[in-house]
Design an enzyme around this catalytic site. Sequence first.
Site, PDB file in Angstrom:
ATOM      1  N   ASP A 167      -8.698   1.712  -3.339  1.00 24.74           N
ATOM      2  CA  ASP A 167      -8.032   1.389  -2.061  1.00 24.74           C
ATOM      3  C   ASP A 167      -8.039  -0.115  -1.754  1.00 24.74           C
ATOM      4  OD1 ASP A 167      -7.999   4.202  -1.735  1.00 24.74           O
ATOM      5  OD2 ASP A 167      -9.819   4.186  -0.520  1.00 24.74           O
ATOM      6  N   GLU A 199      -0.517   9.159   3.475  1.00 28.02           N
ATOM      7  CA  GLU A 199      -1.668   8.296   3.799  1.00 28.02           C
ATOM      8  C   GLU A 199      -1.412   6.896   3.253  1.00 28.02           C
ATOM      9  OE1 GLU A 199      -5.090  10.103   1.886  1.00 28.02           O
ATOM     10  OE2 GLU A 199      -4.327   9.681  -0.112  1.00 28.02           O
TER      11      GLU A 199
HETATM   12  O1  FUB Z   1     -10.570   6.557  -0.664  1.00 26.34           O
HETATM   13  C1  FUB Z   1     -10.527   7.739   0.101  1.00 26.34           C
HETATM   14  C2  FUB Z   1      -9.143   8.073   0.460  1.00 26.34           C
HETATM   15  O2  FUB Z   1      -8.403   8.347  -0.731  1.00 26.34           O
HETATM   16  C3  FUB Z   1      -8.366   6.968   1.121  1.00 26.34           C
HETATM   17  O3  FUB Z   1      -8.730   6.735   2.435  1.00 26.34           O
HETATM   18  C4  FUB Z   1      -7.011   7.488   0.892  1.00 26.34           C
HETATM   19  O4  FUB Z   1      -5.965   6.616   1.167  1.00 26.34           O
HETATM   20  C5  FUB Z   1      -7.084   7.847  -0.576  1.00 26.34           C
HETATM   21  O5  FUB Z   1      -6.937   6.727  -1.405  1.00 26.34           O
END
Ligand code: FUB
Length: 322
Positions: A15, A223
């Site tokens: 991320d 997301e």
């Molecule tokens: O790293 C945990 C979660 O997985 C993140 O918050 C999301 O965007 C995905 O990458």
Amino acid sequence: MKTPKYLVPDLFMADPSAHVFNGRLYIYPSHDVDAGIPENDNGDHFDMRDYHVYSTDDIENGTLVDHGVVLDVKSIPWSGRQLWDSDVAYQDGKYYLYFSLKDRNDVFHLGVAVSENPEGPFTALDNPMKGSYSIDPCVFKDKDGANYIYFGGLWGGQLQRYRDNKAIECGQEPTDNEPALCPKVARLDTSMIEFAGEPRDLVILDEQGQPLKAGDHDRRFFEASWMHYYNGKYYFSYSTGNTHYLCYAMGDSPYGPFTYKGVILTPVVGWTTHHSICEFKGKWYLFHHDSVPSGGRTWLRSMKVVELDYNEDGTIQTIEGK
Ligand code: FUB
């Protein structure tokens, strides 16, 4: 740099949120751990506990400095578990780290930690941001100096548990023909630790000007929000989650609406895909991650970087994830 390059494949950093502060490039990743938790749709296997910060003055050939642990979950007064994606913004001599974390009731909120230096260490505030929920904060400073925060994530990110910024009894995604759930955007007030107003829906439209539908899994928001500004346009980019694309939509204001334009990155090895986009020394870069160095273990991801190319009309050239 036309071929993606791993940044620290021996440590599992995911991320990546990249920014330039004082002429130096800083990267704020999540720090994956092998917690031994079986993989599920709730994302319990992403049981991260701290953040590192990385920096460099030459992303192509230079050394990447690891500034070590800059925030530990144990030092966050309201912490439950799972330090997910974060981002950092600068304002009036301070650096603000926005992070995703579950409280002791297993509800995700956005937290803030503060430092006088971009490389930390960061000190967490006593409480989550008032009115915050879900995950994946990204902060964008507009041309006029106003800061906007974008957030939200489905499934384990809990966005389906809210409507109109309020928790609902039974959190479910809309049916396939209804408009998709939207990422959220709010201007930050001058304190940088509160929303200036209620978070709004960031609407992503199709080519007919209609909001993307919940059943449009190849294009709808899931997301990993990111916002950048290029050549007079605002670009909102995000992951489609269960279909594993990094997509983008273009608009004329930080609030949108945005029109879907295409895929930035095709699916990578590993379930999640996540990114940031940053200009450094005259070139644009896509920071992202995959699970190749861990042998495909989805919860152990490694961050990468590759140059990003725009077409003359402002659209982005698709990069192959595998
Ligand atoms: O790293 C945990 C979660 O997985 C993140 O918050 C999301 O965007 C995905 O990458």
